[in-house]
Enzyme design. Structure first.
Site, mmCIF file in Angstrom:
data_model
loop_
_atom_site.group_PDB
_atom_site.id
_atom_site.type_symbol
_atom_site.label_atom_id
_atom_site.label_comp_id
_atom_site.label_asym_id
_atom_site.label_seq_id
_atom_site.Cartn_x
_atom_site.Cartn_y
_atom_site.Cartn_z
ATOM 1 N N ASP A 106 65.836 59.633 31.976
ATOM 2 C CA ASP A 106 66.799 59.433 33.059
ATOM 3 C C ASP A 106 66.848 57.953 33.479
ATOM 4 O OD1 ASP A 106 68.626 60.015 34.982
ATOM 5 O OD2 ASP A 106 67.346 61.326 36.170
ATOM 6 N N CYS A 160 75.119 81.441 26.375
ATOM 7 C CA CYS A 160 75.567 81.886 27.703
ATOM 8 C C CYS A 160 76.386 83.169 27.603
ATOM 9 C CB CYS A 160 76.418 80.808 28.377
ATOM 10 S SG CYS A 160 75.465 79.474 29.122
ATOM 11 N N CYS A 170 77.395 79.301 43.007
ATOM 12 C CA CYS A 170 77.406 77.959 43.595
ATOM 13 C C CYS A 170 78.081 77.998 44.972
ATOM 14 C CB CYS A 170 78.144 76.981 42.682
ATOM 15 S SG CYS A 170 78.306 75.355 43.467
ATOM 16 N N CYS A 216 72.237 77.253 40.931
ATOM 17 C CA CYS A 216 72.898 77.642 39.669
ATOM 18 C C CYS A 216 71.894 77.865 38.539
ATOM 19 C CB CYS A 216 73.979 76.639 39.266
ATOM 20 S SG CYS A 216 73.412 74.936 39.135
HETATM 21 C C1 B12 Z 1 74.507 62.003 36.998
HETATM 22 C C2 B12 Z 1 73.459 63.084 36.959
HETATM 23 C C3 B12 Z 1 73.509 64.086 37.923
HETATM 24 C C4 B12 Z 1 74.724 64.271 38.839
HETATM 25 C C5 B12 Z 1 75.848 64.948 38.000
HETATM 26 C C6 B12 Z 1 75.346 66.198 37.241
HETATM 27 C C7 B12 Z 1 76.188 66.612 36.053
HETATM 28 N N1 B12 Z 1 76.189 67.903 35.758
HETATM 29 O O1 B12 Z 1 76.812 65.778 35.415
HETATM 30 C C8 B12 Z 1 74.137 65.135 39.983
HETATM 31 C C9 B12 Z 1 73.600 64.228 41.082
HETATM 32 C C10 B12 Z 1 75.086 66.169 40.608
HETATM 33 C C11 B12 Z 1 72.943 65.778 39.263
HETATM 34 C C12 B12 Z 1 72.364 66.971 39.649
HETATM 35 C C13 B12 Z 1 71.289 67.558 39.007
HETATM 36 N N2 B12 Z 1 70.546 67.010 38.038
HETATM 37 CO CO1 B12 Z 1 71.026 65.368 37.116
HETATM 38 N N3 B12 Z 1 71.438 63.913 36.020
HETATM 39 C C14 B12 Z 1 72.438 63.074 35.965
HETATM 40 C C15 B12 Z 1 72.306 62.103 34.773
HETATM 41 C C16 B12 Z 1 71.762 60.770 35.303
HETATM 42 C C17 B12 Z 1 73.608 61.860 33.997
HETATM 43 C C18 B12 Z 1 74.367 63.165 33.649
HETATM 44 C C19 B12 Z 1 75.754 62.874 33.132
HETATM 45 O O2 B12 Z 1 75.951 62.032 32.250
HETATM 46 N N4 B12 Z 1 76.740 63.583 33.677
HETATM 47 C C20 B12 Z 1 78.095 63.483 33.229
HETATM 48 C C21 B12 Z 1 78.476 64.727 32.381
HETATM 49 C C22 B12 Z 1 79.816 64.503 31.668
HETATM 50 O O3 B12 Z 1 77.496 64.868 31.447
HETATM 51 P P1 B12 Z 1 76.477 66.110 31.352
HETATM 52 O O4 B12 Z 1 76.008 66.643 32.651
HETATM 53 O O5 B12 Z 1 75.429 65.626 30.418
HETATM 54 O O6 B12 Z 1 77.502 67.114 30.887
HETATM 55 C C23 B12 Z 1 77.704 67.908 29.792
HETATM 56 C C24 B12 Z 1 78.460 69.141 30.281
HETATM 57 O O7 B12 Z 1 78.830 68.993 31.633
HETATM 58 C C25 B12 Z 1 79.612 69.266 29.347
HETATM 59 N N5 B12 Z 1 80.984 68.884 29.803
HETATM 60 C C26 B12 Z 1 81.394 67.828 30.526
HETATM 61 N N6 B12 Z 1 82.738 67.822 30.634
HETATM 62 C C27 B12 Z 1 83.167 68.907 29.942
HETATM 63 C C28 B12 Z 1 84.446 69.355 29.731
HETATM 64 C C29 B12 Z 1 84.594 70.519 28.977
HETATM 65 C C30 B12 Z 1 85.966 71.002 28.730
HETATM 66 C C31 B12 Z 1 83.454 71.225 28.487
HETATM 67 C C32 B12 Z 1 83.613 72.482 27.717
HETATM 68 C C33 B12 Z 1 82.168 70.739 28.707
HETATM 69 C C34 B12 Z 1 82.048 69.583 29.438
HETATM 70 O O8 B12 Z 1 79.281 68.446 28.258
HETATM 71 C C35 B12 Z 1 78.736 67.294 28.858
HETATM 72 C C36 B12 Z 1 78.381 66.249 27.937
HETATM 73 O O9 B12 Z 1 79.499 65.460 27.829
HETATM 74 C C37 B12 Z 1 71.270 62.866 33.873
HETATM 75 C C38 B12 Z 1 70.345 61.962 33.049
HETATM 76 C C39 B12 Z 1 71.082 61.394 31.856
HETATM 77 N N7 B12 Z 1 70.991 60.112 31.657
HETATM 78 O O10 B12 Z 1 71.745 62.119 31.118
HETATM 79 C C40 B12 Z 1 70.471 63.719 34.899
HETATM 80 C C41 B12 Z 1 70.079 65.153 34.480
HETATM 81 C C42 B12 Z 1 71.277 65.780 33.829
HETATM 82 N N8 B12 Z 1 69.818 65.815 35.758
HETATM 83 C C43 B12 Z 1 68.869 66.660 35.722
HETATM 84 C C44 B12 Z 1 68.506 67.532 36.785
HETATM 85 C C45 B12 Z 1 67.148 68.207 36.720
HETATM 86 C C46 B12 Z 1 69.398 67.754 37.840
HETATM 87 C C47 B12 Z 1 69.313 68.853 38.925
HETATM 88 C C48 B12 Z 1 68.781 70.188 38.418
HETATM 89 C C49 B12 Z 1 68.450 68.354 40.116
HETATM 90 C C50 B12 Z 1 68.426 69.300 41.321
HETATM 91 N N9 B12 Z 1 67.695 70.406 41.264
HETATM 92 O O11 B12 Z 1 69.040 69.025 42.335
HETATM 93 C C51 B12 Z 1 70.796 68.943 39.368
HETATM 94 C C52 B12 Z 1 71.562 69.976 38.526
HETATM 95 C C53 B12 Z 1 73.005 70.136 38.940
HETATM 96 C C54 B12 Z 1 73.850 70.576 37.744
HETATM 97 N N10 B12 Z 1 74.256 71.835 37.714
HETATM 98 O O12 B12 Z 1 74.100 69.731 36.875
HETATM 99 C C55 B12 Z 1 68.232 66.734 34.344
HETATM 100 C C56 B12 Z 1 68.745 68.013 33.664
HETATM 101 C C57 B12 Z 1 67.696 68.765 32.854
HETATM 102 C C58 B12 Z 1 68.344 69.957 32.162
HETATM 103 N N11 B12 Z 1 67.534 70.978 31.901
HETATM 104 O O13 B12 Z 1 69.521 69.967 31.855
HETATM 105 C C59 B12 Z 1 68.738 65.395 33.687
HETATM 106 C C60 B12 Z 1 68.988 65.482 32.185
HETATM 107 C C61 B12 Z 1 67.648 64.335 33.984
HETATM 108 C C62 B12 Z 1 66.410 64.489 33.087
HETATM 109 N N12 B12 Z 1 66.016 63.413 32.407
HETATM 110 O O14 B12 Z 1 65.851 65.536 32.952
HETATM 111 N N13 B12 Z 1 72.578 65.052 38.178
HETATM 112 S S1 SF4 Z 2 73.141 72.394 41.982
HETATM 113 FE FE1 SF4 Z 2 74.406 74.012 41.054
HETATM 114 S S2 SF4 Z 2 74.585 75.655 42.635
HETATM 115 FE FE2 SF4 Z 2 73.819 73.805 43.679
HETATM 116 S S3 SF4 Z 2 75.720 72.893 44.474
HETATM 117 FE FE3 SF4 Z 2 75.293 71.855 42.481
HETATM 118 S S4 SF4 Z 2 76.462 73.071 40.957
HETATM 119 FE FE4 SF4 Z 2 76.368 74.292 42.875
#
Ligand code: B12
Ligand code: SF4
Length: 299
Positions: A106, A160, A170, A216
């Site tokens: 991260d 899933c 959520c 979630c």
């Molecule tokens: C920014 C970030 C956040 C943001 C945005 C989260 C998000 N979902 O994007 C916020 C602050 C909300 C957040 C929250 C959390 N996070 Co965070 N976060 C990050 C970070 C720094 C970047 C993620 C990112 O690039 N997001 C942008 C989206 C586009 O990317 P993605 O999440 O990887 O998304 C994939 C899917 O969403 C999907 N997708 C996206 N768009 C679309 C569109 C379509 C059509 C489809 C089908 C799919 C799809 O494919 C994506 C890849 O491109 C990473 C670390 C890292 N460098 O990767 C940690 C990371 C994802 N976080 C982590 C954690 C633990 C959390 C939390 C659980 C913490 C908590 N308990 O509060 C929550 C979980 C919330 C959730 N449901 O995601 C862990 C996840 C571990 C895991 N098992 O997945 C990471 C990997 C950190 C780590 N090193 O472990 N986080």
């Molecule tokens: S961590 Fe998951 S359940 Fe909690 S607000 Fe974010 S998307 Fe919703």
């Protein structure tokens, strides 16, 4: 890896909220070579952090405050970075040839979930978390980018199915479609990353979540019987081991500062925690009173 291409669209839709660092580094996040020019292989790791405590969704006690599970123990950045450094050290000793390597947890411009999925660690679920079929999603991701052409594993398969429990559970409808999260609505973003007042329409739904949110993941069937770890690094610190809202409200700034030292919770800063605790007090109303001894034992 077509999933790497979602990021620019996700940012363009405004789903990154105020996390400007994601937009600033989006180009570098498009490919592993953005972080290490000579990268040929990504070694993806998943570290189980789940400990033996009930889920927030199992807690009926309105006076209880909720802190995200990953933040209860030591700061995962420090813990896992040290372990990845040891892995790279071992690789250097074992490799017949020199190589470039960079380890991240991260901490770098890497889309960690996508690499984890392609390395076979787990699939990206509808809640956007990486889910391992044996460990569930209570895993933190890390990776070593290296210039060695190592043999690669098969990607993880999406399991899933038709389940949509995470989207339905959520409280703020932040999961706008399967796998797509709008950070502006996510309690994790609002309580950790967002600065300033919490937007009025979302205040009540945050309930007593004072740092992050696990809902979630808690409702995910793959976490129904998730294994726990005895690793000392992830055991809950006393201050974050099922505190009540009033326990936290009573803490001075100095006490809060001490309680987040060496913890991932430093990210929210004391001012952010104070804001979140005040909102939890507001949301609890009279239900925020300290629980009786009986309810303490039952939760
Ligand atoms: C920014 C970030 C956040 C943001 C945005 C989260 C998000 N979902 O994007 C916020 C602050 C909300 C957040 C929250 C959390 N996070 Co965070 N976060 C990050 C970070 C720094 C970047 C993620 C990112 O690039 N997001 C942008 C989206 C586009 O990317 P993605 O999440 O990887 O998304 C994939 C899917 O969403 C999907 N997708 C996206 N768009 C679309 C569109 C379509 C059509 C489809 C089908 C799919 C799809 O494919 C994506 C890849 O491109 C990473 C670390 C890292 N460098 O990767 C940690 C990371 C994802 N976080 C982590 C954690 C633990 C959390 C939390 C659980 C913490 C908590 N308990 O509060 C929550 C979980 C919330 C959730 N449901 O995601 C862990 C996840 C571990 C895991 N098992 O997945 C990471 C990997 C950190 C780590 N090193 O472990 N986080
Ligand atoms: S961590 Fe998951 S359940 Fe909690 S607000 Fe974010 S998307 Fe919703």
């Amino acid at each position: 890896m077509p999933e790497l291409r979602f990021l620019p669209e996700w940012i363009a839709r405004g789903y990154a909220g105020s996390m400007a660092y994601l937009a600033r580094s989006a180009d570098r996040r498009a490919d592993a070579t953005g972080a290490l020019a000579s990268a040929r292989t990504v070694i993806a790791t998943a570290t189980l952090y789940n400990t033996d405590r009930p889920y927030s969704t199992e807690c009926a006690e309105p006076s209880r405050a909720h802190v995200a599970r990953y933040a209860w123990g030591d700061d995962y950045h420090d813990v896992i970075a040290a372990r990845l450094d040891a892995l790279v050290e071992w690789m250097r000793q074992a490799s017949p040839e020199p190589f470039d390597a960079r380890a991240y947890v991260d901490t770098g411009p890497v889309q960690e979930r996508v690499f984890a999925q392609y390395a076979g660690v787990g699939w990206i679920g509808k809640n956007t978390c990486v889910i391992n079929p044996e460990l569930g999603s209570w895993v933190l991701l890390g990776e070593v980018l290296c210039s060695l052409p190592l043999e690669v594993d098969a990607p993880a398969l999406d399991q899933c199915g038709t389940c949509t429990l995470c989207l339905e559970a959520c409280p703020t409808q932040a999961l706008v479609a399967p796998g797509v999260l709008d950070s502006n609505r996510c309690i994790s973003y609002l309580t950790i990353e967002h600065r300033g007042p919490i937007p009025a329409p979302l205040r009540a739904e945050i309930g007593s979540h004072v740092y992050g949110c696990d809902i979630c993941q808690e409702v995910c069937p793959w976490n129904a019987a998730a294994p726990t770890t005895q690793d000392a690094a992830w055991q809950p610190r006393p201050a974050w081991d099922r505190p009540t809202i009033r326990d936290l409200e009573r803490m001075s700034d100095d006490q809060l500062q001490r309680a987040v030292r060496g913890s991932a919770m430093r990210r929210a800063k004391v001012a952010g925690l104070r804001r979140n605790i005040a909102l939890a007090v507001e949301n609890a109303g009279d239900g925020g009173s300290a629980p009786t001894e009986t309810s303490r034992r039952n939760v």
